[in-house]
Write a protein that holds these residues in place. Structure first.
Motif, PDB file in Angstrom:
ATOM      1  N   GLN A   1       1.039  -1.285   0.068  1.00 13.64           N
ATOM      2  CA  GLN A   1      -0.115  -0.055   0.426  1.00 13.64           C
ATOM      3  C   GLN A   1       1.590   1.247  -0.649  1.00 13.64           C
ATOM      4  OE1 GLN A   1      -3.666   0.736   0.652  1.00 13.64           O
ATOM      5  NE2 GLN A   1      -2.791   2.694  -0.500  1.00 13.64           N
ATOM      6  N   THR A   2       0.919   2.052  -0.726  1.00 13.52           N
ATOM      7  CA  THR A   2       1.049   3.012  -1.371  1.00 13.52           C
ATOM      8  C   THR A   2       0.151   4.386  -0.541  1.00 13.52           C
ATOM      9  OG1 THR A   2       1.212   3.800  -3.456  1.00 13.52           O
ATOM     10  CG2 THR A   2       2.916   2.634  -2.322  1.00 13.52           C
TER      11      THR A   2
ATOM     12  N   SER B   1      -1.251   6.143  -2.339  1.00 14.63           N
ATOM     13  CA  SER B   1      -2.351   6.364  -3.539  1.00 14.63           C
ATOM     14  C   SER B   1      -2.838   5.073  -3.977  1.00 14.63           C
ATOM     15  CB  SER B   1      -2.148   7.733  -4.442  1.00 14.63           C
ATOM     16  OG  SER B   1      -0.944   6.950  -5.028  1.00 14.63           O
ATOM     17  N   THR B   2      -2.121   4.547  -4.163  1.00 19.92           N
ATOM     18  CA  THR B   2      -2.190   2.978  -4.489  1.00 19.92           C
ATOM     19  C   THR B   2      -1.770   1.328  -3.927  1.00 19.92           C
ATOM     20  OG1 THR B   2      -1.112   4.013  -6.781  1.00 19.92           O
ATOM     21  CG2 THR B   2      -1.328   1.722  -6.512  1.00 19.92           C
TER      22      THR B   2
ATOM     23  N   PHE C   1      -0.294  -1.683  -4.458  1.00 20.21           N
ATOM     24  CA  PHE C   1       0.468  -2.732  -5.636  1.00 20.21           C
ATOM     25  C   PHE C   1       0.230  -4.665  -5.244  1.00 20.21           C
ATOM     26  CE2 PHE C   1       2.899   1.322  -6.099  1.00 20.21           C
ATOM     27  CZ  PHE C   1       2.531   1.308  -7.597  1.00 20.21           C
TER      28      PHE C   1
ATOM     29  N   TYR D   1      -6.452  -2.548  -7.711  1.00 19.93           N
ATOM     30  CA  TYR D   1      -4.969  -2.910  -7.176  1.00 19.93           C
ATOM     31  C   TYR D   1      -4.235  -2.799  -8.302  1.00 19.93           C
ATOM     32  CZ  TYR D   1      -6.990  -6.358  -3.562  1.00 19.93           C
ATOM     33  OH  TYR D   1      -7.211  -6.784  -2.421  1.00 19.93           O
ATOM     34  N   SER D   2      -2.733  -2.484  -8.511  1.00 15.79           N
ATOM     35  CA  SER D   2      -2.074  -2.280  -9.776  1.00 15.79           C
ATOM     36  C   SER D   2      -1.653  -3.554  -9.525  1.00 15.79           C
ATOM     37  CB  SER D   2      -0.949  -0.922  -9.888  1.00 15.79           C
ATOM     38  OG  SER D   2      -1.812  -0.179  -9.640  1.00 15.79           O
TER      39      SER D   2
ATOM     40  N   THR E   1       4.675  -3.296 -15.356  1.00 16.23           N
ATOM     41  CA  THR E   1       3.084  -3.391 -14.249  1.00 16.23           C
ATOM     42  C   THR E   1       2.485  -3.662 -15.867  1.00 16.23           C
ATOM     43  OG1 THR E   1       3.490  -0.985 -13.543  1.00 16.23           O
ATOM     44  CG2 THR E   1       1.849  -1.727 -14.108  1.00 16.23           C
TER      45      THR E   1
ATOM     46  N   SER F   1      -3.210  -1.459 -14.108  1.00 21.76           N
ATOM     47  CA  SER F   1      -3.075  -0.265 -13.165  1.00 21.76           C
ATOM     48  C   SER F   1      -4.535  -0.325 -12.896  1.00 21.76           C
ATOM     49  CB  SER F   1      -2.646   0.847 -14.240  1.00 21.76           C
ATOM     50  OG  SER F   1      -1.349   0.787 -14.503  1.00 21.76           O
ATOM     51  N   ASN F   2      -4.435   0.331 -11.806  1.00 21.61           N
ATOM     52  CA  ASN F   2      -6.043   0.430 -11.051  1.00 21.61           C
ATOM     53  C   ASN F   2      -7.205  -0.349 -11.607  1.00 21.61           C
ATOM     54  OD1 ASN F   2      -4.923   1.898  -8.787  1.00 21.61           O
ATOM     55  ND2 ASN F   2      -5.387   3.522 -10.697  1.00 21.61           N
TER      56      ASN F   2
END
Length: 404
Positions: free
Chosen positions: A280-281, A283-284, A286, A321-322, A332, A335-336
């Motif tokens: 978890q960052t 905003s995202t 992963f 999730y990305s 990647t 993305s999202n």
């Protein structure tokens, strides 16, 4: 195949893992045959570059398929698995004259796509049957990297060079037995395909000893839920009618050839990978898996979208999730993307992983390539062993730099 069977295979053979459903490959082949059943003579040349595993080639051989190859090594694969030379067409681009002559000597159908090589080959081997690949200057395909029939493409002989082409054929006395085109992949608009076909017909009328016309392929398959795809039935109905009319005009029955790759094997493929970490960052979220673009490069290379499912928790609440890989670059996969809640250790399944996936894999970051399994008659059969570190070392030579 269902998620339980895929999880079973991941447990049995490990991960990452490529799985191919034999029944799906067979049904796609039969679907194409049925769509063009009104044509007197149909030839399906499977594009080996899509998925070149020997067991897959053997499966298609049993269905009556021929092969479309782009390298001498692909020709050798076909011969190794039991295809006779007359069931192989060789359509290279930018290869040496020596390679073309070597393949021709094997009795394989040669397809030449440039004037220089055509003239050289015709002068030396005027009696060897040759197919000519034209460039119809039709822009088609879902990505610039897979659109190969436009005016700036490196593939094919431009239709505007027809006078020069005809002069070479006349001067060398060479035997032209086929005309070929390929506009690109992921073609949706059938009218565009039919328009390019008219250009092929207009070209073919100049040659009096043809045996076949090869229309390439490029049929689009669905990559996500409710995705659109090429209407093969409509294409079969319209092109068959026009092809039969051309044969009547030409004065004899010709063979209609296609060279499908993705259409036959894409939907049959599944790529299974384990989630190493959920990160978890600000905003995202992963989901980092035990793979990367060394195993599946299409999303990064083509911008392709593969449906991703958490088969360890298929009914879980969806989150965004990305999905990323473990390569030391940005790799990647999605993305999202909305996917059922992911936990570390879960198995993710990438669908439509049969075409241009394993065949484009590499040992980047010195990672080994995954195993391949063919699901046939209700059982998983190992058709390629997982690489080991010894495979990375094989063929390398450590130079002794000791100073005497």
């Amino acid at each position: 195949m269902d998620t339980k069977q895929l999880l079973q295979l991941a447990g049995e053979f490990g991960n990452p893992l490529y799985v191919y459903d034999a029944e799906k490959i067979i049904s796609q082949y039969q679907w194409l045959q049925k769509a063009f059943s009104k044509v007197g003579s149909l030839r399906v040349n499977y594009a080996v570059k899509a998925l070149s595993n020997l067991s897959v080639l053997n499966l298609l051989k049993q269905q009556g398929s021929c092969l479309d190859t782009v390298s001498i090594e692909e020709v050798q694969l076909g011969l190794h698995v039991g295809y006779t030379p007359d069931r192989i067409i060789y359509t290279p681009n930018g290869v040496s004259m020596e390679e073309i002559e070597t393949v021709a000597a094997l009795g394989v159908q040669i397809n030449i796509d440039n004037l220089s090589i055509l003239e050289q080959f015709g002068a030396k081997h005027p009696t060897t049957p040759v197919c000519i690949r034209i460039n119809p200057h039709v822009m088609a395909g879902g990505n610039s990297n897979i659109s190969v029939g436009h005016i700036d493409s490196k593939f094919g002989i431009s239709i505007h060079q027809m006078p020069h082409l005809l002069r070479i054929v006349e001067n060398t006395g060479m035997h032209i037995n086929g005309i070929h085109m390929h506009t690109g992949s992921d073609i949706l608009d059938i009218e565009v395909f039919l328009y390019a076909a008219e250009i092929l017909f207009e070209t073919a009328i100049h040659f009096k000893e043809l045996e076949f016309l090869d229309f390439g392929s490029g049929f689009k398959v669905p990559y996500k839920k409710d995705d659109i795809q090429t209407d093969v039935e409509e294409l079969g109905k319209k092109l068959s009618k026009r092809f039969n009319a051309f044969c009547a005009e030409y004065g004899r029955e010709l063979t209609l050839a296609f060279e499908p790759g993705k259409f036959l094997v894409s939907e049959a493929g599944f790529f299974l990978a384990k989630v190493n970490v959920v990160k978890q960052t600000t905003s995202t979220v992963f989901a980092g898996i035990d793979s990367g673009f060394n195993h599946l490069i299409r999303p990064m290379f083509y911008g392709s979208e593969h449906y991703i499912e958490n088969i360890s928790n298929p009914k879980g609440k969806e989150r965004f999730y990305s999905v990323v890989g473990y390569i030391c670059e940005t790799d990647t996969f999605a993305s999202n993307r909305r996917i059922a809640e992911i936990k570390e250790g879960d198995i993710l399944c990438f669908r439509n992983a049969g075409a241009y996936c394993f065949s484009m894999s590499s040992n980047y970051n010195s990672r080994v390539r995954p195993a391949e399994v063919l699901w046939h008659e209700g059982k998983g059969h190992l058709i390629r062993e997982r690489e080991t570190f010894e495979d990375i070392l094989r063929n390398q030579i450590v130079l002794d730099l000791t100073i005497a």
